[in-house]
Design a protein around this motif. Structure first.
Motif: not given
Length: 370
Positions: A56-57, A59-60, A96, A101-105
Motif C-alpha cells: 500500500e501507499v 505517503e505521496r 521521476t 510528486q511521487i507515491e512511496v509504498t
C-alpha cells in the motif's frame, strides 16, 4: 610538394580547431536557479508501518518545481537520511522525470529505514530531501529537509530453514565452532536433505546448527545413522571419520536420520580464477559480476560475507563470462537434481550471506544478515 601538403593539413587543423572552440563557446550554459522544496506531507508526520500493508501507499510526497535558465526536462530523486544526516549516505525512495510528486509504498519506506539502521518497532526521526538534475548534471538539493517520524517493522523475509555447519579437524574451521564454518547445501525441494561435496583433511567432523554453540549437533551413529544432540546437557555423539584426505560427498537427511559419505573424483574438475554473482537483484545488475571470495581450504568453494540484494533474479558465473554459468529455480538453496536448473534464481530483497560450490552448482543464500 611535401611542404605544400603539410601546409594544407595544418590549415585545415587550425580551421577545425577554431570551429570547435567557437561551437563550445556559443553553447548555452544551463544553470540552476531555484531548488526544489518539499511541500507535502506536513513536517513531523508520524508513520507506523505494518508488514501486512507492504504494497500500500505510505505517503505521496510533493515538491515545488526546480527552475533552470532554460526550457529543459528535469529529473528528480527523493532521498531519505537519518535526522541531521548530511545525505552522503542517503537512501533513494523514488524518482521521476518531470513530475513533482511521487507515491512511496510502505515496503519501500520500510526498507529504506531498515537500511539506515532504524530499529524495528521504535519510532525514529528521518530527514527527506528532493534532488533535481539535468541528465546527471547541474544537481540541486532541497535546502530545508522535511522531517518525518517512522516506526518500521523488521523487514525480515521468511526463512523457515535450519542450516548445518561442519566443525572438526577434517574441515576448514578445525574444532572451532565459530570460525567461518562451512555450511552444507540444502535441497531446493526437500528441506530435510543436505549435501556437501568438497575437500576434507584426514581427521574427523560433526555438524552444528548455530555457529558458536555445540548444540544442537549431529554426530555419527551405527549403520549409516546420524545421532542428534539436542542440548549441551545431552551426551556427545561420535564423530564422522575421514581416513584419507581428499574429496568426498557427504549427504544427510534430518528426517530419516541417515547419512552417506562417499569419495568424489575431482581430478577432472575445472578450476576458475573468479566466480561471481550477477543479475538484476545484484549491485551491478546484469552488467557485471559481483565477485565471491575463493576458499583457501577448498578452491571450489566460494562465498561472500554480506551482500545486499534487491527483488529480482540472479545467477553465478565463472571468469566474468557467460561460457560457464550456473542457475537454479528455488530461492535460498539447492543442489543438482534437487531443485536446480539453468534458470534464474529468484531473490527477495535482503542482505545475504552467500556460499557457492563450482563442483556441482550448489548454492546457499542465507538472508536477514546485519
Amino acid at each position: 610538394m611535401k611542404n605544400i601538403t603539410k601546409s594544407v593539413i595544418a590549415l585545415f587543423a587550425v580551421l577545425a580547431l577554431s570551429c570547435s572552440v567557437e561551437d563550445v563557446e556559443d553553447r548555452p550554459v544551463i544553470q540552476g536557479i531555484d531548488t526544489p522544496e518539499l511541500v507535502a506531507p506536513e513536517n513531523d508526520k508520524a508513520y507506523v508501518l505494518l508488514e501486512d500493508n507492504a504494497e500500500e501507499v505510505a505517503e505521496r510526497f510533493v515538491w515545488t518545481k526546480a527552475t533552470y535558465d532554460g526550457n529543459v526536462e528535469i529529473g528528480y530523486k527523493l532521498l531519505i537520511d537519518v535526522k541531521g544526516g548530511d545525505f552522503t549516505k542517503a537512501v533513494e525512495i523514488g524518482g521521476t522525470s518531470g513530475a513533482t510528486q511521487i507515491e512511496v509504498t510502505v515496503k519501500t519506506l520500510n526498507n529504506a529505514i531498515i537500511a539506515l539502521g532504524g530499529t524495528p518497532d521504535v519510532l525514529g526521526s528521518y530527514d527527506v530531501k528532493v534532488m533535481s538534475s539535468l541528465a546527471g548534471m547541474e544537481k540541486m538539493m532541497s535546502e530545508t529537509p522535511l522531517t518525518i517520524l517512522v516506526n518500521p517493522y523488521t523487514g525480515l523475509i521468511p526463512y523457515a530453514f535450519t542450516d548445518w555447519y561442519f566443525v572438526g579437524d577434517a574441515t576448514a574451521s578445525g574444532w572451532n565452532n565459530n570460525n567461518n564454518n562451512q555450511p552444507l547445501f540444502r535441497s531446493g525441494t526437500n528441506p530435510s536433505l543436505y549435501q556437501f561435496t568438497g575437500f576434507f583433511k584426514a581427521g574427523a567432523f560433526k555438524l552444528i546448527s548455530t555457529p558458536g554453540q555445540w548444540a544442537p549437533m549431529y554426530g555419527k551413529g551405527d549403520n549409516g545413522a546420524i545421532v542428534a544432540r539436542p542440548t549441551e546437557a545431552d551426551s556427545d555423539p561420535s564423530s564422522f571419520e575421514i581416513a584419507t584426505e581428499g574429496y568426498y560427498t557427504f549427504t544427510m537427511n534430518t528426517e530419516t536420520l541417515k547419512y552417506t559419505l562417499v569419495t568424489y573424483n575431482a581430478a577432472a574438475a575445472a578450476t576458475f580464477t573468479t566466480v561471481g554473482i550477477i543479475g538484476d537483484s545484484t549491485p551491478l545488475k546484469w552488467d557485471a559480476s559481483t565477485a565471491l571470495t575463493q576458499s583457501t581450504f577448498n578452491s571450489h568453494v566460494w562465498s561472500i560475507n554480506v551482500l545486499p540484494l534487491n527483488d529480482g533474479k540472479a545467477k553465478f558465473r565463472a571468469n566474468n563470462a557467460w561460457d560457464v554459468n550456473w542457475g537454479g529455480n528455488t530461492a535460498f538453496s539447492a543442489f543438482p537434481n534437487n531443485g536446480t536448473s539453468g534458470g534464474d534464481l529468484p531473490v527477495a530483497k535482503s542482505k545475504y550471506k552467500i556460499y557457492f560450490n563450482d563442483l556441482d552448482g550448489s548454492y546457499l543464500m542465507i538472508p536477514n544478515q546485519k
